[in-house]
Design a protein around this motif. Structure first.
Motif, PDB file in Angstrom:
ATOM      1  N   HIS A  94      26.289  31.063  60.467  1.00 26.37           N
ATOM      2  CA  HIS A  94      25.880  32.460  60.696  1.00 26.37           C
ATOM      3  C   HIS A  94      27.089  33.404  60.632  1.00 26.37           C
ATOM      4  N   PHE A  95      27.288  33.979  59.435  1.00 28.83           N
ATOM      5  CA  PHE A  95      28.374  34.946  59.228  1.00 28.83           C
ATOM      6  C   PHE A  95      27.885  36.387  59.342  1.00 28.83           C
ATOM      7  N   ALA A  96      26.587  36.615  59.059  1.00 26.64           N
ATOM      8  CA  ALA A  96      26.109  37.992  58.887  1.00 26.64           C
ATOM      9  C   ALA A  96      26.407  38.831  60.120  1.00 26.64           C
ATOM     10  N   GLY A  97      26.902  40.029  59.869  1.00 31.35           N
ATOM     11  CA  GLY A  97      27.180  40.938  60.973  1.00 31.35           C
ATOM     12  C   GLY A  97      28.032  42.081  60.476  1.00 31.35           C
ATOM     13  N   LEU A  98      28.057  43.148  61.264  1.00 34.47           N
ATOM     14  CA  LEU A  98      28.972  44.247  60.955  1.00 34.47           C
ATOM     15  C   LEU A  98      30.260  43.972  61.707  1.00 34.47           C
ATOM     16  N   LYS A  99      31.414  44.365  61.116  1.00 35.17           N
ATOM     17  CA  LYS A  99      32.681  43.884  61.698  1.00 35.17           C
ATOM     18  C   LYS A  99      33.805  44.917  61.814  1.00 35.17           C
ATOM     19  N   ASP A 114      21.399  37.695  52.746  1.00 33.88           N
ATOM     20  CA  ASP A 114      22.366  38.787  52.913  1.00 33.88           C
ATOM     21  C   ASP A 114      21.667  40.071  52.489  1.00 33.88           C
ATOM     22  N   ASN A 115      21.890  41.164  53.243  1.00 33.54           N
ATOM     23  CA  ASN A 115      21.284  42.438  52.828  1.00 33.54           C
ATOM     24  C   ASN A 115      22.257  43.282  52.011  1.00 33.54           C
ATOM     25  N   LEU A 116      23.416  42.737  51.711  1.00 35.51           N
ATOM     26  CA  LEU A 116      24.427  43.378  50.851  1.00 35.51           C
ATOM     27  C   LEU A 116      24.956  44.691  51.434  1.00 35.51           C
ATOM     28  N   THR A 158      24.108  32.697  56.352  1.00 34.25           N
ATOM     29  CA  THR A 158      23.785  34.122  56.521  1.00 34.25           C
ATOM     30  C   THR A 158      25.054  34.923  56.229  1.00 34.25           C
ATOM     31  N   GLY A 159      24.901  36.056  55.559  1.00 37.17           N
ATOM     32  CA  GLY A 159      26.079  36.849  55.206  1.00 37.17           C
ATOM     33  C   GLY A 159      26.946  36.151  54.166  1.00 37.17           C
ATOM     34  N   GLY A 160      26.296  35.331  53.326  1.00 44.05           N
ATOM     35  CA  GLY A 160      27.045  34.480  52.384  1.00 44.05           C
ATOM     36  C   GLY A 160      27.677  35.223  51.219  1.00 44.05           C
ATOM     37  N   GLU A 191      17.643  38.546  49.380  1.00 47.78           N
ATOM     38  CA  GLU A 191      18.226  39.832  49.805  1.00 47.78           C
ATOM     39  C   GLU A 191      17.363  40.429  50.901  1.00 47.78           C
ATOM     40  N   TYR A 192      17.567  39.940  52.111  1.00 41.46           N
ATOM     41  CA  TYR A 192      16.783  40.399  53.255  1.00 41.46           C
ATOM     42  C   TYR A 192      17.714  40.879  54.359  1.00 41.46           C
ATOM     43  N   ASP A 193      17.213  41.853  55.122  1.00 42.21           N
ATOM     44  CA  ASP A 193      17.900  42.254  56.346  1.00 42.21           C
ATOM     45  C   ASP A 193      17.414  41.306  57.450  1.00 42.21           C
ATOM     46  N   MET A 194      18.337  40.645  58.111  1.00 43.62           N
ATOM     47  CA  MET A 194      17.939  39.659  59.128  1.00 43.62           C
ATOM     48  C   MET A 194      17.306  40.303  60.358  1.00 43.62           C
ATOM     49  N   CYS A 195      17.434  41.618  60.466  1.00 49.93           N
ATOM     50  CA  CYS A 195      16.757  42.300  61.571  1.00 49.93           C
ATOM     51  C   CYS A 195      15.253  42.333  61.321  1.00 49.93           C
ATOM     52  N   ASP A 196      14.832  42.037  60.096  1.00 52.30           N
ATOM     53  CA  ASP A 196      13.407  41.940  59.769  1.00 52.30           C
ATOM     54  C   ASP A 196      12.981  40.482  59.977  1.00 52.30           C
ATOM     55  N   LYS A 218      22.572  46.711  67.653  1.00 48.15           N
ATOM     56  CA  LYS A 218      21.269  46.439  67.032  1.00 48.15           C
ATOM     57  C   LYS A 218      21.429  45.411  65.914  1.00 48.15           C
ATOM     58  N   ASN A 219      22.337  45.679  64.995  1.00 49.53           N
ATOM     59  CA  ASN A 219      22.458  44.793  63.832  1.00 49.53           C
ATOM     60  C   ASN A 219      22.891  43.381  64.239  1.00 49.53           C
ATOM     61  N   ASN A 220      23.965  43.307  65.003  1.00 54.83           N
ATOM     62  CA  ASN A 220      24.529  41.978  65.275  1.00 54.83           C
ATOM     63  C   ASN A 220      23.670  41.161  66.240  1.00 54.83           C
ATOM     64  N   PRO A 275      33.015  47.727  71.046  1.00 57.08           N
ATOM     65  CA  PRO A 275      31.629  47.251  70.904  1.00 57.08           C
ATOM     66  C   PRO A 275      31.496  46.078  69.925  1.00 57.08           C
ATOM     67  N   TYR A 276      32.242  46.082  68.841  1.00 57.48           N
ATOM     68  CA  TYR A 276      32.167  44.949  67.901  1.00 57.48           C
ATOM     69  C   TYR A 276      32.482  43.645  68.641  1.00 57.48           C
ATOM     70  N   GLY A 277      33.615  43.658  69.345  1.00 61.90           N
ATOM     71  CA  GLY A 277      34.032  42.455  70.080  1.00 61.90           C
ATOM     72  C   GLY A 277      32.987  42.072  71.118  1.00 61.90           C
TER      73      GLY A 277
HETATM   74  P1  NAD Z   1      31.794  40.616  55.512  1.00 58.80           P
HETATM   75  O1  NAD Z   1      31.378  41.991  55.920  1.00 58.80           O
HETATM   76  O2  NAD Z   1      32.541  40.448  54.250  1.00 58.80           O
HETATM   77  O3  NAD Z   1      30.500  39.642  55.466  1.00 58.80           O
HETATM   78  C1  NAD Z   1      29.407  39.809  56.328  1.00 58.80           C
HETATM   79  C2  NAD Z   1      28.148  39.783  55.474  1.00 58.80           C
HETATM   80  O4  NAD Z   1      27.004  39.957  56.322  1.00 58.80           O
HETATM   81  C3  NAD Z   1      28.104  40.902  54.438  1.00 58.80           C
HETATM   82  O5  NAD Z   1      27.870  40.360  53.151  1.00 58.80           O
HETATM   83  C4  NAD Z   1      26.940  41.795  54.890  1.00 58.80           C
HETATM   84  O6  NAD Z   1      26.280  42.391  53.781  1.00 58.80           O
HETATM   85  C5  NAD Z   1      26.079  40.801  55.659  1.00 58.80           C
HETATM   86  N1  NAD Z   1      25.213  41.401  56.693  1.00 58.80           N
HETATM   87  C6  NAD Z   1      25.561  42.230  57.713  1.00 58.80           C
HETATM   88  N2  NAD Z   1      24.484  42.542  58.441  1.00 58.80           N
HETATM   89  C7  NAD Z   1      23.422  41.879  57.912  1.00 58.80           C
HETATM   90  C8  NAD Z   1      22.034  41.794  58.217  1.00 58.80           C
HETATM   91  N3  NAD Z   1      21.499  42.490  59.235  1.00 58.80           N
HETATM   92  N4  NAD Z   1      21.247  41.021  57.450  1.00 58.80           N
HETATM   93  C9  NAD Z   1      21.740  40.330  56.396  1.00 58.80           C
HETATM   94  N5  NAD Z   1      23.057  40.378  56.050  1.00 58.80           N
HETATM   95  C10 NAD Z   1      23.877  41.145  56.805  1.00 58.80           C
HETATM   96  O7  NAD Z   1      32.618  40.003  56.738  1.00 58.80           O
HETATM   97  P2  NAD Z   1      33.525  38.686  56.793  1.00 58.80           P
HETATM   98  O8  NAD Z   1      34.936  39.126  56.889  1.00 58.80           O
HETATM   99  O9  NAD Z   1      33.112  37.737  55.772  1.00 58.80           O
HETATM  100  O10 NAD Z   1      33.115  38.167  58.233  1.00 58.80           O
HETATM  101  C11 NAD Z   1      32.089  37.203  58.419  1.00 58.80           C
HETATM  102  C12 NAD Z   1      31.866  37.000  59.895  1.00 58.80           C
HETATM  103  O11 NAD Z   1      33.098  36.603  60.511  1.00 58.80           O
HETATM  104  C13 NAD Z   1      31.405  38.257  60.623  1.00 58.80           C
HETATM  105  O12 NAD Z   1      30.446  37.889  61.590  1.00 58.80           O
HETATM  106  C14 NAD Z   1      32.672  38.752  61.295  1.00 58.80           C
HETATM  107  O13 NAD Z   1      32.405  39.475  62.459  1.00 58.80           O
HETATM  108  C15 NAD Z   1      33.402  37.445  61.599  1.00 58.80           C
HETATM  109  N6  NAD Z   1      34.868  37.607  61.704  1.00 58.80           N
HETATM  110  C16 NAD Z   1      35.556  38.183  60.669  1.00 58.80           C
HETATM  111  C17 NAD Z   1      36.950  38.349  60.788  1.00 58.80           C
HETATM  112  C18 NAD Z   1      37.742  39.004  59.692  1.00 58.80           C
HETATM  113  O14 NAD Z   1      38.868  39.437  59.943  1.00 58.80           O
HETATM  114  N7  NAD Z   1      37.246  39.085  58.461  1.00 58.80           N
HETATM  115  C19 NAD Z   1      37.616  37.937  61.949  1.00 58.80           C
HETATM  116  C20 NAD Z   1      36.874  37.339  62.969  1.00 58.80           C
HETATM  117  C21 NAD Z   1      35.483  37.173  62.839  1.00 58.80           C
END
Ligand code: NAD
Ligand code: UFG
Length: 335
Positions: free
Chosen positions: A79-84, A31-33, A6-8, A56-61, A98-100, A147-149
């Motif tokens: 599972h990487f997907a998330g806002l950060k 990934d929803n990009l 996820t989030g690849g 290309e899907y939003d995982m919230c769906d 909501k997203n994470n 909130p992210y943390g």
């Molecule tokens: P990134 O933003 O480059 O990658 C995250 C991907 O998730 C993106 O491609 C985004 O489009 C996708 N995404 C987000 N919400 C989504 C959703 N609802 N559905 C589908 N796709 C979704 O971030 P990254 O730096 O590659 O980080 C990956 C993970 O590692 C994240 O969970 C982040 O919190 C965690 N992390 C990152 C760091 C850092 O410094 N980069 C440090 C610690 C932890």
């Protein structure tokens, strides 16, 4: 092994996919990009000769996510997907919760329904808050400051409870320190949308003349030269750590810090960057950034002992590879 990533298309996910494909695993990406772009998959193909299956899907769906589990045979999930973005999470907490959280709960429900139990989750050193002593080990108390943390810590707690309820799950939480650098090819790397918040992407912008000056947030911390100290890890080493986590023979519930264990100050990083890339970086000392801490670096002992995790890349490699990726991206934009 067939792995759902996820989030690849993101920074760490894309580098991890290269490791997985190079070790002959099959990869499916969702990934929803929202913070990445599709050309990442073409560049992965240029590096590995293989292209993952992409949704290309939003995982919230949930229904869309579920359709992937219906269609694909999946053995494990990373599972990487998330806002950060920390500062955005302070101004838009509901978006982050909501997203994470929704995306993660949907994922875990699908995994349980389709009997997929192996999970590697991207957590962060941010869950340690401001550590009282160093280096940080996995048993330190957890506390978040934004909130992210908090989303990361809440997801960790959800995973603890899920494992207690269903011990078929095999869960690895990886707490990353500060990933920087890029793949040697310069084809994939960190490409944040908008003005970067983190040190390395900002530093690179100054070196390229896209930004005028690097603001160093404070030189009165209790550190070697007064600037903030962190544990920078090359993203390719971090990516390799995911492969080791998947192959780990120990099952159950595991937590590992992934970092080099080597402390580096902001000034040390800037000096190394200037030296290896032979480029000046204009900087000025400004006020501290709210929420920043003096120093944070890991003890890499547990990841070494249980995963045989070691880092192959140096700080010099990290600086060279970050700049190489950024220069190549600029060349592409100007073509
Ligand atoms: P990134 O933003 O480059 O990658 C995250 C991907 O998730 C993106 O491609 C985004 O489009 C996708 N995404 C987000 N919400 C989504 C959703 N609802 N559905 C589908 N796709 C979704 O971030 P990254 O730096 O590659 O980080 C990956 C993970 O590692 C994240 O969970 C982040 O919190 C965690 N992390 C990152 C760091 C850092 O410094 N980069 C440090 C610690 C932890
Ligand atoms: N810094 C500057 N100028 C900048 C940006 C950063 O001086 O323009 C300094 C910071 O004050 C800090 C150091 O550079 O001392 C590193 O800052 P980053 O923003 O690059 O990284 P953080 O350690 O603050 O946080 C990052 C992620 C978090 C994650 C944490 C640990 O943003 O989400 O690493 O993995 F939790």
């Amino acid at each position: 092994m067939r792995v759902l990533v996820t989030g690849g298309c993101g920074y760490i996910g894309s580098h991890t996919i290269v490791e997985l494909l190079n070790s002959n695993m099959e990869v499916i990406v969702v990934d929803n990009l929202v913070n990445s772009s599709l050309d990442v998959l073409d560049n992965i193909k240029k590096i590995t000769g293989k292209k993952p299956t992409f949704y290309e899907y939003d995982m919230c769906d949930k229904e869309k996510l579920r359709s992937i589990f219906q269609k694909e045979k999946i053995d494990a999930v990373i599972h990487f997907a998330g806002l950060k973005a920390v500062s955005e999470s302070v101004s838009k907490p509901l978006l982050y919760y909501k997203n994470n959280l929704f995306s993660t709960i949907n994922l875990l429900e699908c995994m349980e329904e389709f009997n997929v139990y192996k999970l590697v989750f991207s957590s962060s050193a941010t869950v340690y808050g401001n550590p009282t002593h160093l280096p940080v080990t996995e048993d330190f108390p957890l506390k978040t400051t934004n909130p992210y943390g908090t989303t990361k810590l809440m997801i960790e707690n959800i995973l603890v409870d899920l494992y207690k309820a269903n011990s078929k799950f095999d869960i690895t939480i990886l707490r990353y320190f500060n990933p920087i650098g890029a793949h040697k090819s310069g084809l994939i790397g960190e490409n944040p949308k908008g003005i970067p918040n983190n040190l390395m992407p900002y530093l690179v912008n100054v070196a390229l003349g896209k930004s005028e000056v690097l603001n160093i947030y404070g030189n009165d911390y209790k550190t070697i030269d007064g600037t903030g100290v962190r544990d920078y890890i090359h993203v390719c080493d971090l990516a390799y750590g995911h492969l080791l986590a998947l192959k780990n023979s120990k099952s159950g519930f595991k937590i590992y810090n992934l970092g080099t264990g080597k402390p580096t100050s902001v000034l040390e990083l800037v000096k190394m960057f200037e030296k290896v890339n032979k480029v000046p970086v204009k900087y000025q000392i400004t006020n501290r950034r709210a929420g920043d801490i003096d120093a944070c670096y890991t003890s890499p002992a547990k990841a070494f002992k249980e995963l045989n995790f070691t880092c192959r890349y140096t700080l010099s490699d990290m600086c060279l590879d970050s700049y190489n990726f950024a220069k190549k991206s600029i060349d592409k934009e100007s073509r």
